[in-house]
Write a protein that holds these residues in place. Structure first.
Motif, mmCIF file in Angstrom:
data_model
loop_
_atom_site.group_PDB
_atom_site.id
_atom_site.type_symbol
_atom_site.label_atom_id
_atom_site.label_comp_id
_atom_site.label_asym_id
_atom_site.label_seq_id
_atom_site.Cartn_x
_atom_site.Cartn_y
_atom_site.Cartn_z
ATOM 1 N N SER A 30 0.832 -1.206 0.000
ATOM 2 C CA SER A 30 0.000 0.000 0.000
ATOM 3 C C SER A 30 0.870 1.261 0.000
ATOM 4 O O SER A 30 1.859 1.352 0.732
ATOM 5 C CB SER A 30 -0.908 0.004 1.233
ATOM 6 O OG SER A 30 -1.525 1.265 1.388
ATOM 7 N N ASP B 83 0.302 3.961 1.329
ATOM 8 C CA ASP B 83 0.208 4.627 2.633
ATOM 9 C C ASP B 83 0.876 3.828 3.747
ATOM 10 O O ASP B 83 0.841 4.249 4.908
ATOM 11 C CB ASP B 83 -1.268 4.847 3.002
ATOM 12 C CG ASP B 83 -1.980 5.739 1.989
ATOM 13 O OD1 ASP B 83 -1.330 6.656 1.469
ATOM 14 O OD2 ASP B 83 -3.177 5.495 1.737
ATOM 15 N N ASN B 84 1.474 2.696 3.392
ATOM 16 C CA ASN B 84 2.015 1.812 4.432
ATOM 17 C C ASN B 84 3.055 2.497 5.307
ATOM 18 O O ASN B 84 3.035 2.377 6.536
ATOM 19 C CB ASN B 84 2.611 0.555 3.787
ATOM 20 C CG ASN B 84 3.135 -0.426 4.827
ATOM 21 O OD1 ASN B 84 2.480 -0.701 5.824
ATOM 22 N ND2 ASN B 84 4.338 -0.936 4.595
ATOM 23 N N GLU B 85 3.961 3.230 4.702
ATOM 24 C CA GLU B 85 5.042 3.869 5.454
ATOM 25 C C GLU B 85 4.536 4.945 6.407
ATOM 26 O O GLU B 85 5.210 5.295 7.372
ATOM 27 C CB GLU B 85 6.077 4.473 4.493
ATOM 28 C CG GLU B 85 6.843 3.437 3.687
ATOM 29 C CD GLU B 85 7.582 2.451 4.579
ATOM 30 O OE1 GLU B 85 8.107 2.873 5.632
ATOM 31 O OE2 GLU B 85 7.636 1.255 4.229
ATOM 32 N N ASN B 86 3.336 5.454 6.126
ATOM 33 C CA ASN B 86 2.780 6.494 6.983
ATOM 34 C C ASN B 86 1.978 5.929 8.149
ATOM 35 O O ASN B 86 1.516 6.681 9.008
ATOM 36 C CB ASN B 86 1.873 7.427 6.156
ATOM 37 C CG ASN B 86 2.641 8.125 5.043
ATOM 38 O OD1 ASN B 86 3.808 8.485 5.228
ATOM 39 N ND2 ASN B 86 2.001 8.313 3.905
ATOM 40 N N GLU B 87 1.800 4.622 8.146
ATOM 41 C CA GLU B 87 1.046 3.983 9.227
ATOM 42 C C GLU B 87 1.844 4.024 10.524
ATOM 43 O O GLU B 87 3.087 4.053 10.512
ATOM 44 C CB GLU B 87 0.740 2.528 8.870
ATOM 45 C CG GLU B 87 -0.184 2.347 7.683
ATOM 46 C CD GLU B 87 -1.615 2.734 7.995
ATOM 47 O OE1 GLU B 87 -1.973 2.763 9.195
ATOM 48 O OE2 GLU B 87 -2.368 3.031 7.046
ATOM 49 N N GLU B 88 1.123 4.005 11.643
ATOM 50 C CA GLU B 88 1.791 4.007 12.949
ATOM 51 C C GLU B 88 2.642 2.755 13.126
ATOM 52 O O GLU B 88 3.746 2.803 13.664
ATOM 53 C CB GLU B 88 0.735 4.088 14.057
ATOM 54 C CG GLU B 88 1.346 4.244 15.451
ATOM 55 C CD GLU B 88 0.280 4.460 16.513
ATOM 56 O OE1 GLU B 88 0.560 4.167 17.688
ATOM 57 O OE2 GLU B 88 -0.833 4.927 16.159
ATOM 58 N N PRO C 56 3.791 0.248 10.380
ATOM 59 C CA PRO C 56 3.783 -0.192 8.984
ATOM 60 C C PRO C 56 4.020 -1.690 8.852
ATOM 61 O O PRO C 56 4.736 -2.289 9.649
ATOM 62 C CB PRO C 56 4.937 0.605 8.357
ATOM 63 C CG PRO C 56 5.803 0.999 9.504
ATOM 64 C CD PRO C 56 4.889 1.171 10.676
#
Length: 649
Positions: A234, A236-241, A243
């Motif tokens: 995804s 947005d994965n790296e932006n997840e709390e 990842p």
């Protein structure tokens, strides 16, 4: 016509059509109550259904089960065993009573699935039966609606081939079934079976193949780790709390749209050229242990493996298999693991087991679990021979004071006669161990695992059956198994992955385990205290040696006439004159040693007194005590000692 006559007629029909090879068609039937429970989705993971098929093979006296998938596509799974196979009557009964069971019912009826004299045992090897509820084959409905059964008995010149298609239900159907299941149970149509007889002149061959076709999308997605790969890829994965990360080892990634194109090659724990099935599994286990060696924190399987390898690990834990390394009851003195015997008394204490003359734990205290049963059983999954992946030697360590692993062994056959016979569920007998190591690898092995007849549906319960005492650190350092030889199976719920907590057997085991944990905790604390005291003692001895060495060196360095180092004595006032008359440097103990030192005990006091003795020797070596009256010397020594020792030393 009742179900028994329908079953008998269908078996006769199969017999008549043996020579012609004609197909016989039957309607699958099951109890609406069973169907309602199954359609609730009690089996959440593909491993659960595969576990049931392995258990069926074990009960059928198989010595080998071979599972083959087309990973990473997972369109088809084949489960092949070399067990007894099914008679026409047994297959007919299965079709017309799917979800029912003829195991351990006391009604053998010539089906050949249990021992004629004891329905709790398998017919050939006299194994304690794992299955009881009889939903092993119906469990595959969680994976697919279409499967085949190919089965043959030794001595038969034919094999039976059944093509089974299960019915698909709407929500209205299921609601109706569940409403009806609260009333008098009824038989309910669950699908169709097409059965034919195929001539096979090999009289020695025997066994059963279960071929799972056209796996459901949900099942394929689980085995393919679809959710994981979608999160990893995804944007947005790296932006997840937290990842998502690609697992260390995986079977490969397939194109999630077309289901055929391999987009990422498999990353295996072993050399892909290594075709030794046993060594492959050993490398799989080593890959987990190595993560524990490399990281300060304990590794988690979900971080190391994808769902495919996690499925393999789960099956290896649950099946009645030998350990990858050693059975815990086969531990000997040379394994460098301290062993203790748990007490069954209410306020009992553990006793250390004397493993002399090369004896294993099982010999020392007469244990049965894990002894050779006269026959082998192995499971090979995609050319990987599974073993129980629980290790007891060469494990990662933390900086805990206790360095050697500890194992606490117990066995119990309680007298339950005080419980009314109609609710106690028969006799209960079990053996168990609690294994402590400063680091349990992987994290998922923290807790207790209950095995009924050497198999388990549930995994480790990290709460230790809801142990209420706050011992979180120690509990995270324990892996435990309870081997139930007799009883508890009546407490198993239909999914074989959970228990009826109110059952007397479960209640007794819970209380026994919690008592065992208290005994373990008391002994573990005592061992830790012994080690800390010994470490402190060793440190003090080193300091005492160093202090004596400094004093000796200064005396020899400063004195040119090779005089021996004088003996310094601290004695009572009544003895001081006598000691001085003998040429000793004797001082009144209360005058040279501060009061707080006199009140201290043991090695702490010994070390402090030796420091003061060394102080006298050094002062004397430099001539600072020459011609000084003893009373003045005592004041000087006391002042320096009080200044440099201090009450908080």
């Amino acid at each position: 016509m009742d179900n028994q006559n329908i079953t008998a007629d269908f078996a006769d029909q199969l017999k008549r059509k043996k020579e012609t090879g004609e197909i016989s068609e039957a309607t699958l039937a099951t109890s609406d109550r069973v169907l309602a429970r199954i359609t609730d989705g009690i089996y959440r993971q593909p491993s659960s259904a595969l576990r049931e098929l392995i258990s069926n093979a074990y009960d059928a006296d198989a010595t080998e089960v071979v599972i083959q998938t087309d990973a990473p596509k997972f369109e088809t799974i084949t489960v092949r065993d070399n067990g007894n196979g099914m008679t026409r009557e047994a297959l007919a009964n299965l079709i017309h009573n799917i979800g029912g069971s003829i195991k351990r019912t006391g009604v053998e009826n010539g089906f050949g699935v249990v021992d004629k004299d004891d329905p709790t045992l398998s017919p050939r090897f006299k194994r304690k039966l794992i299955g009881k509820i009889g939903i092993g084959l119906f469990a595959v409905s969680q994976l697919t609606h279409h499967f085949q059964i190919i089965t043959k008995r030794k001595g038969d010149d034919y094999r039976l081939f059944a093509d089974i298609i299960l019915k698909t239900y709407t929500e209205d159907n299921l609601t109706d079934i569940k409403n009806r299941s609260s009333k008098e149970p009824q038989k309910f149509e669950t699908g169709k079976a097409l059965v034919k007889t195929v001539i096979d002149p090999n009289l020695d061959s025997h066994g059963t193949d279960i071929v799972l076709l056209q796996l459901k999308s949900h099942s394929k997605d689980l085995l393919r780790s679809r959710d994981l790969w979608e999160r990893v890829l995804s944007p947005d994965n790296e932006n997840e709390e937290e990842p998502a990360h690609e697992p260390t080892f995986h079977i490969g990634k397939i194109n999630l749209s077309d289901g055929t194109t391999i987009e990422k090659d498999a990353k295996l724990p072993w050399n892909f050229l290594d075709n030794n099935s046993g060594r492959r599994f050993e490398e799989l286990v080593k890959s987990v242990v190595s993560q524990g060696l490399l990281n300060s924190s304990n590794p988690k399987l979900e971080d190391i493996f994808d769902n495919y390898f996690n499925t393999i690990w789960t099956l290896a834990l649950s099946a009645p298999l030998p350990y990858v390394e050693i059975h815990p009851f086969d531990i000997t003195k040379r394994d460098d693991i301290r062993a203790f015997l748990l007490s069954n008394a209410q306020k009992g204490q553990v006793k250390e087991i004397d493993l002399k003359n090369g004896k294993a734990i099982r010999e020392a205290i007469a244990l049965e679990a894990g002894t050779p049963a006269g026959n082998d059983f192995k499971v090979v999954f995609d050319d990987i021979e599974l073993k129980r992946p629980i290790l007891f030697k060469y494990l990662p360590q933390s900086d805990h004071a206790i360095k050697r692993p500890l194992i606490f062994i117990g066995k119990c056959s309680p007298d339950l006669s005080s419980i009314p016979e109609n609710i106690r569920g028969g006799n209960l007998s079990f053996e168990a161990y609690l294994f402590w190591n400063s680091k349990i690898v992987p994290v998922e092995h923290r807790g207790v695992l209950l095995r009924v007849h050497n198999a388990s549906g549930a995994l480790f319960d990290e709460t230790f059956l809801k142990y209420q005492v706050s011992e979180q650190t120690r509990l995270r350092q324990i892996t435990a198994e309870i081997f139930v030889k007799e009883g508890l199976d009546a407490a198993l719920n239909i999914d074989r992955e959970s228990f009826n907590f109110a059952h007397p057997h479960y209640q007794f085991i819970t209380k026994w385990l919690h008592r065992a944990l208290r005994q373990f905790t008391n002994k573990h604390k005592a061992i830790g205290s012994e080690i800390r005291n010994q470490k402190r003692s060793d440190q003090i001895e080193v300091q005492k040696s160093r202090v004596a060495s400094i004093a000796e060196t200064q005396w020899l360095t400063q004195k040119k006439n090779d005089e021996e180092t004088p003996a310094v004595e601290f004695v009572a006032k009544s003895e001081v004159d006598e000691q001085r008359a003998k040429g000793k440097k004797a001082y009144v103990i209360e005058k040279v040693i501060p009061e707080y030192v006199l009140k201290s005990k043991g090695q702490n006091r010994e070390l402090r007194e030796q420091k003061i003795q060394a102080l006298v020797t050094v002062l004397d070596a430099f001539g600072l005590l020459d011609d000084m009256p003893f009373e003045r010397q005592e004041k000087l020594i006391h002042s320096i000692a009080d200044l440099f020792l201090g009450e908080d030393e």
